[in-house]
Each structure stands twice: as structure tokens, then as C-alpha cells.
Scaffold this active site. Structure first.
Site, PDB file in Angstrom:
ATOM      1  N   GLU A  15     -14.597  -2.389   0.326  1.00 15.97           N
ATOM      2  CA  GLU A  15     -14.992  -2.329   1.706  1.00 15.97           C
ATOM      3  C   GLU A  15     -15.715  -1.278   1.051  1.00 15.97           C
ATOM      4  O   GLU A  15     -15.824  -0.369   0.498  1.00 15.97           O
ATOM      5  CB  GLU A  15     -13.335  -1.524   1.898  1.00 15.97           C
ATOM      6  CG  GLU A  15     -11.882  -1.502   2.326  1.00 15.97           C
ATOM      7  CD  GLU A  15     -11.032  -0.763   2.207  1.00 15.97           C
ATOM      8  OE1 GLU A  15     -10.714   0.248   2.681  1.00 15.97           O
ATOM      9  OE2 GLU A  15      -9.854  -0.430   2.003  1.00 15.97           O
ATOM     10  N   HIS A  63      -0.728   4.277  -0.813  1.00 15.16           N
ATOM     11  CA  HIS A  63      -1.154   5.866  -0.448  1.00 15.16           C
ATOM     12  C   HIS A  63      -0.577   6.554  -0.491  1.00 15.16           C
ATOM     13  O   HIS A  63      -1.279   7.878  -1.043  1.00 15.16           O
ATOM     14  CB  HIS A  63      -2.469   5.177   0.448  1.00 15.16           C
ATOM     15  CG  HIS A  63      -3.968   6.117   0.461  1.00 15.16           C
ATOM     16  ND1 HIS A  63      -5.060   6.139   1.211  1.00 15.16           N
ATOM     17  CD2 HIS A  63      -4.130   7.696  -0.597  1.00 15.16           C
ATOM     18  CE1 HIS A  63      -6.103   6.475   0.439  1.00 15.16           C
ATOM     19  NE2 HIS A  63      -6.027   7.315  -0.750  1.00 15.16           N
ATOM     20  N   GLU A 105       0.483  -1.276  -0.071  1.00 16.31           N
ATOM     21  CA  GLU A 105       0.254   0.109  -0.280  1.00 16.31           C
ATOM     22  C   GLU A 105       1.158   0.646   0.121  1.00 16.31           C
ATOM     23  O   GLU A 105       1.734   1.153   0.835  1.00 16.31           O
ATOM     24  CB  GLU A 105      -0.844   0.195   1.471  1.00 16.31           C
ATOM     25  CG  GLU A 105      -1.588   1.158   0.925  1.00 16.31           C
ATOM     26  CD  GLU A 105      -2.867   1.307   2.267  1.00 16.31           C
ATOM     27  OE1 GLU A 105      -3.233   2.395   2.463  1.00 16.31           O
ATOM     28  OE2 GLU A 105      -3.834   0.785   2.376  1.00 16.31           O
ATOM     29  N   GLU A 127      -5.126   0.529  -2.844  1.00 12.22           N
ATOM     30  CA  GLU A 127      -4.838   2.194  -2.761  1.00 12.22           C
ATOM     31  C   GLU A 127      -3.489   2.541  -3.041  1.00 12.22           C
ATOM     32  O   GLU A 127      -2.798   2.908  -2.448  1.00 12.22           O
ATOM     33  CB  GLU A 127      -5.187   2.450  -1.408  1.00 12.22           C
ATOM     34  CG  GLU A 127      -6.812   2.056  -1.340  1.00 12.22           C
ATOM     35  CD  GLU A 127      -6.942   2.406   0.130  1.00 12.22           C
ATOM     36  OE1 GLU A 127      -8.541   3.387   0.560  1.00 12.22           O
ATOM     37  OE2 GLU A 127      -6.183   2.714   1.127  1.00 12.22           O
TER      38      GLU A 127
END
Length: 1019
Positions: free
Chosen positions: A532, A413, A411, A465
Site C-alpha cells: 500500500e 487490525h 485482517e 494488518e
């Protein structure tokens, strides 16, 4: 001996992520003999337990001169630490919680692949002796490896002063060949564990940033002739009911083995297939069609055991490998994900590995408890957000029956996103940057090789992400080369659609139900999941039923709630007390504070009230009773309802008056109606017909009789029932007094005092006990939930917070209606620019009853109301609540599918749910009556006056006390109780916690009238 010299440059070089690390492989069990069923391998030696550790800074570590790695180094000044364990949870570093942003953002410039100048290094040391079995295996030309199953975030390893290797990727094993580094007697392992490395850029998950050797460390002996990797395909053809098994083996020194003997046994240890084959370095063993094997699913997790024995020419076992398998076929057929030929629906949850004391270190009992919670709440799937989990988790999911999305530890992000999730593609990592490709492909390779053989793993995920880019294409290709069967998932391309080819599934986060429906109605090419959704932060999970309703679309295949457990850490204060803390409480900056509190479980692993809703909506059986029978829809794919008990109940005014048990056999994906001979309904009562699905026999996750779901049908009484009266007396026994300042009513041992200057009831006594400390106040407000704060409800509705609190009484009219009845009507102006008038009327009789009505007429130009009714401060002794309404846990306008109509008993203390940040809690919807009493049963009964129900809550804190607190421990020891009687309260929402409002149908329009209409009686 290793001749490689460890270099500090590896820490900031994304192309160096493993040195001397062994090739990733399956985690099957193996033995140097033929084991007995259930035997544990004796070729493993754990190095868990107490280690020595010292914390320093990377600038002070000279990897060319490492005295701390030699055997006779004096580590007496080092602290002791438990392994597995984390540095922060054992007091050696401060934990930090951030979501999107990188931990050092603002302190130092963010420039990949650089790391902060303050980069802690934990120097670990431990002495050990190689046990007899491992030593004997090594003496027979075997290999001994040392495996670090989880280490954050980069480790250099030495054994007896010699460099063994370097590894990154915190959540998959780093295994090193240490055979040549060991000697007889006592050995020493030393590890330099770096807080940050280039790997940190790939590990920007939304969780506490914790470090150290947080999973087990172990020695493993591999026999000279060794199955290095085992890749199984246990296929099931639902059309023929036959299974086939293909086992691909990589065998070291296969030339010294003559044959491979394979045996497949069922759960009763009965052989269902056997075969032999010559051994080779690359060997595939295939079964014939195996008719009659029981397929694996979450509904029926049938497991078999494959035993592979390598035999020499004399028939002596050189090694035996053992792996449990499940026969199943999962894939995408005609754009729909199917399991064993049936369209699957994921009733899922995202799960971080988290413990409030241990951080990311979990015990096996923690894992079992988590699975038991899932099974008991009809959760059938888990996304391993956002990294591969401890390998024991997969064995348990195979055994209990949980579907998994196995997610790569990636991840990034914070590398591509500005506040507001504004993409900055040029800075995205890994993007299309070639220097990151090998590390990312290695991460998915390590995960897939380890977890390939688990039937619970249905989908591989490329990470979370991390935007798009050619690196994900490389990962996608590698995943399908290793495994052509399982689909590959990746949601990140929602922000970068030019890379849509890297996912086989359309996956989105926090899309609203109507947005998802638009996709489903427009000829979608890919199946849909919400990887999600239902952001369960604080008091949340409203309007979940709108997502469940999407199951009517074939390509909607469910979703995964965010998330499983509140991430809050226990912190010990100077006085020795412990309290749950969230981000910022450890002086960690930057921080995202309480944003880690999103669990269906509280941090102590007790269920939140939200779980009640999830359990009912995720149920695979839908039950619809009526006055003559019950309709049962079985949404299970493979199991009928014949093995369940259905408990039938009839309630009259919420109390059970009849119960029976039945067996209803409804096949999978079938709906049937059954006649029920209910007993006659009592005259004048509100009757509820209830049917519940329960376990007929115990399972490994719940006892017999455990209720999985229910259905209710309620028929209103012909006329509203009058409040039950403790005593009935003739009016002549009472008296009414009209004073100058107050008016009083006496009768039935009770006295009511209504005040002109105070603007309401100021006394209500029974047998000398006072029930009114101050007159009830109008309330148009509720303590903000996390969702309220995120959606800006406080800003939009600020005037409602003070509207009732500071309302002004502008008119009082007290009149005697008859010899037994007094009425006081108070007109208030709300503290809003419109000065909307609200009337509060008390009609008191000499029977001791009070009819209370609170009327809001509606006003234009105002935002919707959070709530409307009264809040009443009571003596602290009145802490018990018994009510007839939806329960047992709290319910709200958009979260009451899981509420069951009945008579429930609770308390103010139990109803104050300890959300990470104090907020609205304890509401019970659709209440007919409520009793607020002390331990002796003395107190107040509140009943609906007409047909309209009301909302009630009883808490040890007022709405304003809750609103002001930022932690539970800030709330004082209770000195009063606070009763809220509401005509209505808005829903809690659930789409997300940063901008989505409560849905319009669950808001309270300000331009429509509202009326709280109840009867009061002291009992």
C-alpha cells in the site's frame, strides 16, 4: 439425511468454522458431455433473484426449534430481498464504516471470540425447483451441491427442513451436498445469516461492514464420475521458448472411467497438444515440451483452453472439464521477482469490491469497467484487498491481462493495535493462539484451491494488518505445500520482525520513498513492494514520481496505490433525493467517517483528476522529444512498440500547428532515438514538441487511437508575448479622472474604477457589463485537503486562513503616470502577529488593460504558506474557463507529471471535483494565460506579465464555502463564481493521510518573496 444438530455455540467458537461444508476445490467448468467451444455449463442452476427475508436478533433464534426452515412455513410477512445483495444496501440494516476498530468497540467489551449481544440474524427463504438437467444427473447417481459464493458473516443452511451445513469465511465458497435433502417438485432453502460470529474477529478490514448473501447462490450437479479438483502447472521456459503442462486431477469414482482424453487448443480453437491416459483417483497428465506456445503476461494475455474428458470403456463421455490456462513462469530468482525471465514491476492498485448502490456486490459489467479503467491508465496489477474476490474477476484478469496478489480473508487490525498503531501483541489475533490456526489455514486453503489455475494470480497473500505469530507460519507452510512455485506475501510482520520468515517479499505500507531507498541500498535479501502506498484520499497522489524513480533499483518491484474506488453509499433522504454518504451518515457509531474516500475513481466510477497523474507515471513507455527528434524508452518486458502509433504534434503557444503519425519500433527493455523533421518554429512563439503513444488497433479495453502516454519538450519564446488585445486604440480616445474617493480610467469601451477607501479595484466594465462585485481579496489559504487535515496543516497554518481575509489596508497611493496610465498601490498588513506588508498594485491604461501585481516580501518566523495570490468574486454567468497551461485535469506543484501543456477549455462546474468531503480542487499550474467568460465568450483575459507563470482556478464556491462544508450537498446553488490567481500553491502530498506533510520542496517558504504578476483585459 444429516443427523447433526446445529448449535448456537458455533457462533463464538473459532474452532468451528465449517460443518458439512464440502472440501475446497478448483472452480473449473465441467459438463456431462463434450461441449462446443464457448458453451456454458448446463450443470449449474442459479438461485439468484428474489428471496424472502426477516431480521431478528440472535437471542431470539432457537436453533433447536426452527419453524422457519420447514417448507410450509408462512413467510408472507417477510420482506423481499435481492440475492446477491446486502441487507444494509436494501434498507434492512444500517451500514457502518470503521477502519481499524471493531464495530462494537465501546458499546461492549472487546473480548475475543465473543460477539456483541445485539447480533442481527437474517432469516432467508426461497422456493425452487431443480431443473431437468440437474435432476437427471442426480438420478444417475450424481451429486447436487448448493454453493454460497459470498455470505457475511456466518450461515446455517437448511433444505426442506433438514440441516445442510454451517459455514464462515465471507469471501470464499461454502458448498454443501444437498442431494439427499431434495425431492421432486418445489423445494425450500432457508438460511440463518448471522451479522457477527467469531469470524468477525478475522474480518476487520477497512471497509463498510455489510452483511447478507452478497454473492451468487447456485445449485451444481456433479456427475457420478467427477473431477473434484484440477491443479494445473502451465510452465514456460523463456530460454527455450517451450511450455509444459502438468495437470493433477482428483477423480471421484475413477474406477468407472477408463481413460482421460486431454486436448489443448489455442485462441483460434486449433489443437496444439493431445494426449490420453488411464484414469485413477489421483492422476497426473503431462505434456511434452510445447514449442511455439505464446506465453501469458499482462502485456500479451495469451490464453489456451485445456479440455479433459473422462471416457468409459465404450468411449462414452462421462464428464468433461474445461479450464483456460496461460503459460508463464513466475518466481523469485536471485532475490528478484521475474516473469518469464524478466524482472517485473507492479504498477498496481488495491481494490475493494464496491458499488455505491450494491455495496460489496458487483455485476460483471462493474468488473469489466474496473479492468478497462486499469488498462487505460497503465495499471497492470491489483491486490485483492483484503479478501478473495468474486471468481468471475479472476477469469477477466486472465483474459484482459492483470497481475494479481490474491489475499486471504484475514485482517485483525483492531485486535492488536491501539490508537496511533501502538501494538499490543498479547491481544493479537490469531497470533500464536492454537484455537485460531485451523480457521486461518482453512481460509488460505479455500482461496488457493479455488484460484490456483489462474495465470493472473502471481502471489499469495496471508492477509492484511494482523501482526505476527505462529499461525502465520502454519499458513505459510500450507501455502508452499500446496504451491511450491508462487511467492507468499505478508506485510504484517513489519510490526513483529521475529516472524519475518512468513513472507518471501519485503512489503511495507506507506513507507516514504527515502525510507524505501535505504532498504534498497543496503544489500536487501528480499525483493521489495509497497503493498500500500500513495494514500489517494481526496485531493492527493502528490510526489508519486519519487516512488517511480525507485524503479532504478533492481529489487524495487513497484507498489499498489491505496485505493481503487471511493467507498461511499447512496442514501435516499425523506424527500426522495439521493446523496453520497460516508461513515457516520447512517448514525453508525463508532465510525471513521470519510476515511473510506481514497479512490482513483469516485464512487460513481468516474475518474478523479488524480488518475491523470497515475496514468502518465505508470506508463511502460517513456517519451522524450527534443528539437531534432525523440527518444523512446520501452519498459515493457515482452512487447515492442511496433504495434503502436506515435502521434507527433507541434504546438505554438499551446495551439496545435502541425501533426503527423509515425511508427517507431523499439524492442522490450530497449531505448532508441529517432530523428524527426519538425517544421520550422514560428518566430516569437513558445513552441512545444509533443509525441504521444496511441493504440494502432482496437483492443477489448480501448478503441484505436487511444492515447496511453505522452512526452513534451517546450522551448520558451525569445520574449514573453504580450496579451492579445481585442481592440487597440490610441491613448487620445481615453480619459483619466482623479476623484476625491475614486480614480477612473476610460478607454476602448472599458472603464476601470480604483477606490481609495475600498482598497482596490471596485469596477471594471465593458459594454455595460460589470466584472467586479467586490475587489479581489488577498488569499494566503486554500481549503484543507484530507491530507492537510491528517498532517495537521490546519493547526500549523491557522493564521494563514485569516491573514488575507482580514488583512488591513494601511496605505493607498494613486498616481497618474502619464496621459494614458493610472497606477494605484495599496499596502496591506496581513492579519498575522508580524503584520507583514503586502502590496497590491493596479496599473490601468486607457487601452482597457490592467497590470495587476501582488507582492509578498517574505517574513521570518512564520510557517510555510498554503497559497498566495488573490481570490475574486465574479458574476455567476462567468463560469467558462479557457487557459494555456497544464491540463486538462487539475494539477499541483507535486502532481503535474500527468499534466499536458496546451490550451484547454473547461468550466467552473467541471473543475469542482466532487471529493467525498469538499476540499481544495480545480487548480491549474504553470498557466500562461486564462480566459474567464460567459456563454457568449465575454469576460476577462488574464495573462502573465513577465516570464513567471501563475496558478488559476475558477469554481462556483469560495475557498471558505468549501472549507466549511462537510458534504457536497451542503454547498449551495451557485450565485457567484470565484476566480483564484495564485503566485504559488503548496503541493497536495500523497504519502499518507494521517501525518505525512507535503514534501519540503513542494511547500512555500514564508521567508521568501512571492509575486503574482499578471495583465488583465476584458474581452
Amino acid at each position: 439425511m444429516s443427523t447433526i444438530v446445529p448449535s448456537p455455540a458455533w457462533i463464538t467458537n473459532p474452532e468451528v468454522f465449517a460443518v458439512n461444508r464440502m472440501t475446497a476445490h478448483s472452480n473449473h467448468a465441467f459438463f456431462a458431455h463434450v461441449p462446443q467451444p464457448g458453451e456454458t455449463s448446463d450443470l449449474k442452476q442459479p438461485l439468484d433473484g428474489e428471496w424472502k427475508v426477516a431480521i431478528t436478533n440472535a437471542a431470539d433464534v432457537n436453533l433447536a426449534y426452527t419453524p422457519f426452515v420447514v417448507e410450509d412455513f408462512d413467510d408472507s410477512a417477510f420482506a423481499c430481498i435481492n440475492v446477491p445483495g446486502q441487507l444494509e444496501t436494501q434498507g434492512l440494516l444500517n451500514p457502518q464504516y470503521v477502519n481499524v476498530q471493531y464495530p462494537w468497540d465501546g458499546h461492549e467489551d472487546l473480548s475475543a471470540p465473543n460477539v456483541p449481544s445485539l447480533n442481527h440474524v437474517a432469516i432467508y427463504r426461497r422456493a425452487f425447483r431443480v431443473n431437468e438437467t440437474l435432476a437427471r444427473t442426480a438420478a444417475q447417481a450424481g451429486t447436487i451441491t448448493m454453493t454460497f459464493h459470498g455470505a457475511a458473516c456466518a450461515i446455517y443452511v437448511w433444505v426442506n427442513g433438514q440441516f445442510a451445513g454451517f459455514g464462515e469465511d465471507a469471501f470464499t465458497p461454502s458448498e454443501f451436498d444437498v442431494t439427499a435433502l431434495l425431492h421432486d417438485g418445489e423445494n425450500t432453502v432457508a438460511v440463518a445469516c448471522y451479522e457477527f460470529s467469531s469470524a468477525s474477529w478475522l474480518e476487520d478490514q477497512d471497509f463498510w461492514r455489510l452483511h447478507g448473501l452478497f454473492r451468487s447462490v447456485e445449485l451444481t450437479a456433479q456427475p457420478h464420475v467427477h473431477i473434484e479438483n484440477l491443479q494445473l502447472e502451465a510452465d514456460f521456459d523463456h530460454t527455450s521458448g517451450a511450455g509444459t503442462l502438468d495437470a493433477a486431477l482428483q477423480i471421484r469414482h475413477a474406477e468407472q472411467a477408463c481413460t482421460i482424453a486431454a486436448t489443448l487448443t489455442d485462441a483460434n480453437d486449433v489443437a496444439v497438444w493431445e494426449g490420453t491416459q488411464p484414469a485413477a483417483a489421483q492422476t497426473t497428465i503431462s505434456s511434452e515440451q510445447l514449442h511455439g506456445v505464446a506465453p501469458w503476461s499482462a502485456e500479451s494475455p495469451n490464453l489456451y483452453t485445456l479440455t479433459l474428458t473422462l471416457l468409459d470403456t465404450a468411449g462414452t463421455a462421462l464428464e468433461t472439464a474445461v479450464q483456460r490456462i496461460g503459460f508463464r513462469r513466475f518466481g523469485i530468482e536471485n532475490g528478484v521477482m521475474t516473469l518469464n525471465g524478466k524482472r517485473i514491476e507492479f504498477k498496481g492498485v488495491n481494490r475493494h469490491e464496491f458499488d455505491m448502490r450494491l455495496g460489496h456486490t458487483l455485476t460483471e459489467q462493474d468488473m469489466i469497467d474496473d479492468i478497462v479503467f486499469c488498462k487505460r491508465h497503465n495499471i497492470n496489477a491489483v491486490r485483492t484487498s483484503h479478501y478473495p474476490n468474486d471468481q468471475r474477476w479472476y477469469d477477466l484478469c486472465d483474459e484482459y491481462g492483470i497481475y494479481l496478489i490474491d489475499e486471504t480473508n484475514i485482517e485483525t487490525h483492531g485486535s492488536w493495535s491501539l490508537p496511533g498503531d501502538v501494538p499490543t501483541p498479547d491481544t493479537a489475533i490469531p497470533g500464536s493462539k492454537p484455537e485460531w490456526e485451523a480457521a486461518c489455514v482453512d481460509r488460505i486453503n479455500s482461496m488457493m484451491k479455488r484460484d490456483y489455475n489462474h495465470p493472473s494470480v502471481l502471489i499469495w497473500s496471508l492477509g492484511n494488518e494482523s501482526y505476527g505469530g505462529d499461525v502465520f507460519r502454519a499458513m505459510y507452510r500450507h501455502a508452499h505445500e500446496l504451491d511450491p512455485r508462487r511467492p507468499v506475501h505478508y506485510e504484517g510482520i513489519v510490526h513483529a520482525r521475529e516472524w519475518s520468515d512468513v513472507t518471501d517479499i519485503e512489503s511495507r505500507m506507506y513507507a516514504h520513498a527515502d525510507e524505501i531507498e535505504e532498504y534498497l541500498k543496503n544489500d536487501p535479501k528480499k525483493p521489495y513492494i509497497s503493498c500500500e502506498y500513495m494514500h489517494a484520499m481526496g485531493n492527493s497522489v502528490g510526489n508519486m514520481d519519487e516512488y517511480i524513480a525507485l524503479e532504478r533499483y533492481e529489487k524495487y518491484q513497484g507498489g499498489f496505490i491505496w485505493d481503487f474506488i471511493d467507498q461511499a453509499l447512496l442514501k435516499q433522504d425523506a424527500d426522495g433525493t439521493e446523496r453520497l454518504c460516508y461513515g457516520g451518515d447512517f448514525d453508525d457509531r463508532p465510525s471513521d467517517y470519510e476515511f473510506s474516500g481514497n479512490g482513483l475513481l469516485f464512487a460513481d466510477r468516474t475518474a478523479t483528476p488524480k488518475a491523470q497523474e497515475v496514468k502518465q507515471l505508470y506508463a511502460n513507455v517513456r517519451i522524450t522529444p527534443d528539437e531534432t527528434g525523440v527518444t523512446i524508452e520501452n519498459r515493457n518486458l515482452f512487447v515492442s512498440t511496433s504495434d503502436f502509433t506515435f502521434v507527433l504534434r507541434m504546438l505554438a503557444d499551446g495551439e496545435r500547428i502541425w501533426q503527423a503519425e509515425r511508427r517507431f519500433d523499439v524492442g522490450p527493455k530497449q531505448t532508441e532515438r529517432f530523428a524527426v523533421e519538425w517544421p520550422g518554429a514560428p518566430s516569437g512563439a513558445e513552441v512545444t514538441y509533443e509525441v504521444a503513444q496511441c493504440l494502432a488497433a482496437p483492443t477489448n479495453w480501448a478503441p484505436a487511437g487511444y492515447e496511453l502516454c505522452f512526452g513534451q519538450h517546450t522551448v520558451a519564446s525569445a520574449a514573453p508575448l504580450a496579451a492579445e488585445s481585442a481592440t487597440e486604440i490610441p491613448p487620445s480616445d481615453g480619459a483619466i479622472t482623479l476623484g476625491r474617493w475614486n480614480a477612473g480610467v476610460k478607454g476602448a469601451g472599458r472603464e476601470i474604477l480604483l477606490s481609495d477607501p475600498q482598497g482596490g479595484i471596485v469596477s471594471y466594465t465593458f459594454q455595460g457589463c460589470e466584472f467586479v462585485l467586490r475587489h479581489p481579496q488577498i488569499t494566503c489559504f486554500r481549503p484543507l485537503t484530507d491530507n492537510d487535515r491528517g498532517a495537521g496543516h490546519g493547526f500549523e497554518r491557522a493564521q494563514w486562513m485569516v491573514a488575507g481575509r482580514y488583512a488591513k489596508c494601511v496605505d493607498t497611493r494613486i498616481e497618474q503616470l502619464d496621459a494614458a496610465t493610472l497606477k494605484a498601490t495599496y499596502t496591506y498588513e496581513l492579519a498575522t502577529p508580524q503584520r507583514t506588508k503586502v502590496t497590491v498594485a493596479y496599473e490601468a491604461s486607457t487601452s482597457g488593460h490592467v497590470h495587476l501585481s501582488v507582492d509578498y516580501p517574505g517574513a521570518s518566523g512564520l510557517p510555510t504558506l498554503p497559497a498566495f495570490g488573490i481570490e475574486w468574486m465574479l458574476p455567476v454567468a462567468y463560469s467558462h474557463l479557457r487557459f494555456y497551461g497544464l491540463g486538462p485535469a487539475e494539477t499541483y506543484h507535486d502532481r503535474k507529471c500527468g499534466g499536458k501543456l496546451g490550451v484547454w477549455s473547461t468550466s467552473a462546474y467541471a473543475d469542482h471535483a466532487p471529493y467525498l468531503v469538499p476540499q481544495e480542487t480545480g487548480n491549474h499550474a504553470d498557466v500562461r494565460w486564462a480566459e474567464i467568460t460567459d456563454e457568449a465568450g465575454h469576460g476577462l483575459r488574464v495573462s502573465r506579465h513577465g516570464e513567471q507563470t501563475f496558478d488559476v482556478s475558477l469554481l462556483p464556491y469560495s475557498s471558505f464555502m468549501i472549507e466549511e462544508a462537510t458534504h457536497q450537498e451542503e454547498l449551495p446553488a451557485p450565485r457567484h463564481m470565484f476566480l483564484r490567481l495564485l503566485a504559488a500553491q503548496m503541493g497536495v502530498g500523497g504519502d499518507d493521510s494521517w501525518g505525512s506533510p507535503v514534501h519540503e520542496q513542494h511547500q512555500i517558504p514564508a521567508d521568501k518573496p512571492l509575486r503574482l504578476d499578471v495583465d488583465l483585459e476584458l474581452i
